[in-house]
Design a protein around this motif. Structure first.
Motif, short mmCIF file in Angstrom:
data_model
loop_
_atom_site.label_atom_id
_atom_site.label_comp_id
_atom_site.label_asym_id
_atom_site.label_seq_id
_atom_site.Cartn_x
_atom_site.Cartn_y
_atom_site.Cartn_z
N CYS A 120 0.87 -1.11 0.03
CA CYS A 120 0.01 -0.01 0.06
C CYS A 120 0.93 1.18 -0.07
O CYS A 120 2.14 1.14 -0.03
CB CYS A 120 -1.05 -0.13 1.19
SG CYS A 120 0.00 0.06 2.80
N ASN A 163 4.59 -1.09 14.11
CA ASN A 163 2.99 -1.05 13.70
C ASN A 163 2.58 -0.44 12.51
O ASN A 163 1.97 -1.20 11.78
CB ASN A 163 2.29 -0.60 15.10
CG ASN A 163 2.41 -1.19 16.20
OD1 ASN A 163 2.55 -2.48 16.31
ND2 ASN A 163 2.51 -0.53 17.21
N ARG A 164 3.17 0.69 12.03
CA ARG A 164 2.90 1.36 10.82
C ARG A 164 4.16 1.98 10.22
O ARG A 164 4.17 2.41 9.29
CB ARG A 164 1.83 2.57 11.32
CG ARG A 164 0.36 2.26 11.38
CD ARG A 164 -0.50 3.33 11.74
NE ARG A 164 -0.23 4.27 10.51
CZ ARG A 164 -0.12 5.67 10.61
NH1 ARG A 164 0.01 6.30 11.83
NH2 ARG A 164 -0.03 6.44 9.55
N ASP A 192 -2.23 3.57 5.42
CA ASP A 192 -3.62 2.65 5.77
C ASP A 192 -3.28 2.45 7.11
O ASP A 192 -2.64 1.60 7.28
CB ASP A 192 -3.59 1.47 4.56
CG ASP A 192 -4.90 0.68 4.99
OD1 ASP A 192 -5.58 0.92 5.95
OD2 ASP A 192 -5.08 -0.16 4.27
N HIS A 193 -4.07 3.10 7.97
CA HIS A 193 -4.11 2.60 9.20
C HIS A 193 -4.74 1.42 9.75
O HIS A 193 -4.45 0.96 10.76
CB HIS A 193 -5.04 3.61 10.07
CG HIS A 193 -4.18 5.24 10.12
ND1 HIS A 193 -3.61 5.57 11.09
CD2 HIS A 193 -4.64 6.27 9.18
CE1 HIS A 193 -3.23 6.86 10.75
NE2 HIS A 193 -3.59 7.25 9.50
N GLU A 194 -5.23 0.78 8.81
CA GLU A 194 -5.76 -0.56 8.99
C GLU A 194 -4.76 -1.63 8.67
O GLU A 194 -5.14 -2.81 8.86
CB GLU A 194 -7.11 -0.75 8.39
CG GLU A 194 -8.27 0.22 8.71
CD GLU A 194 -8.55 0.34 10.34
OE1 GLU A 194 -8.76 -0.74 10.88
OE2 GLU A 194 -8.85 1.54 10.84
N ARG A 195 -3.72 -1.31 7.93
CA ARG A 195 -2.94 -2.35 7.18
C ARG A 195 -2.15 -3.01 8.37
O ARG A 195 -1.77 -2.27 9.41
CB ARG A 195 -1.81 -1.74 6.33
CG ARG A 195 -1.19 -2.48 5.72
CD ARG A 195 -1.60 -3.57 4.77
NE ARG A 195 -2.27 -2.58 3.81
CZ ARG A 195 -2.57 -3.12 2.36
NH1 ARG A 195 -2.52 -4.35 2.31
NH2 ARG A 195 -3.32 -2.54 1.54
N ILE A 196 -1.97 -4.37 8.40
CA ILE A 196 -1.24 -5.10 9.21
C ILE A 196 -0.14 -5.42 8.59
O ILE A 196 -0.25 -6.16 7.63
CB ILE A 196 -2.08 -6.22 9.77
CG1 ILE A 196 -3.13 -5.94 10.80
CG2 ILE A 196 -1.05 -7.03 10.73
CD1 ILE A 196 -4.41 -6.84 11.10
#
Length: 160
Positions: free
Chosen positions: A49, A82-83, A115-119
């Protein structure tokens, strides 16, 4: 899980007149611009992403590049938060007329996933170099967080 090799990107460039500074060596700012672009590729390969450059954490200019040298930039992911994604870059020079190679620069850059939801998947080092580089990630990450806190404090004191 993904290996460092799966994120690896290699880019080669020839030093030409337009790349030189007043010392007749490769301009450091030009190298930083190229590094930023090349280092974003491993981060994007890992995240799949959009990422943005958060910081150029450390650049070591070790040896200069001259006219008609070649420089090869090898980058791979060296740590994952995490991000955030840390990318290690090494810049290898080659005197094209002699074939002599040298280590010209190294750098660590940090990219952030939009993308804050991306793992993000973990990265696994395999070679001796990758293990040595990745081993220091936790300490570099802690140092970067400490520097960020100091910078936040300084920013409150700046006039704009």
């Amino acid at each position: 899980m993904i290996t460092c090799q799966q994120t690896k990107t290699i880019s080669e460039h020839r030093v030409i007149n337009g790349d030189l500074n007043e010392h007749e060596t490769f301009y450091g700012g030009r190298l930083l611009a190229i590094l930023d672009g090349v280092a974003s590729i491993p981060a994007t390969k890992l995240a799949r992403c959009q990422v943005v450059t958060a910081s150029v954490d450390r650049v070591n200019f070790l040896q200069p590049f001259a006219l008609n040298d070649a420089l090869k930039i090898e980058c791979y992911v060296s740590g994952v938060g995490n991000r955030s994604i840390e990318v290690f870059a090494k810049v290898i020079g080659e005197h094209l007329l002699t074939g002599q190679r040298f280590l010209g620069a190294t750098a660590f850059l940090t990219f952030v996933v939009l993308d804050h939801e991306r793992i993000l998947p973990a990265v696994t080092p395999q070679t001796a170099e990758e293990k040595a580089v990745c081993q220091g990630f936790a300490q570099r990450r802690l140092q970067n967080k400490q520097k960020l806190e100091l910078q936040k404090e300084l920013l409150t004191q700046l006039d704009i």
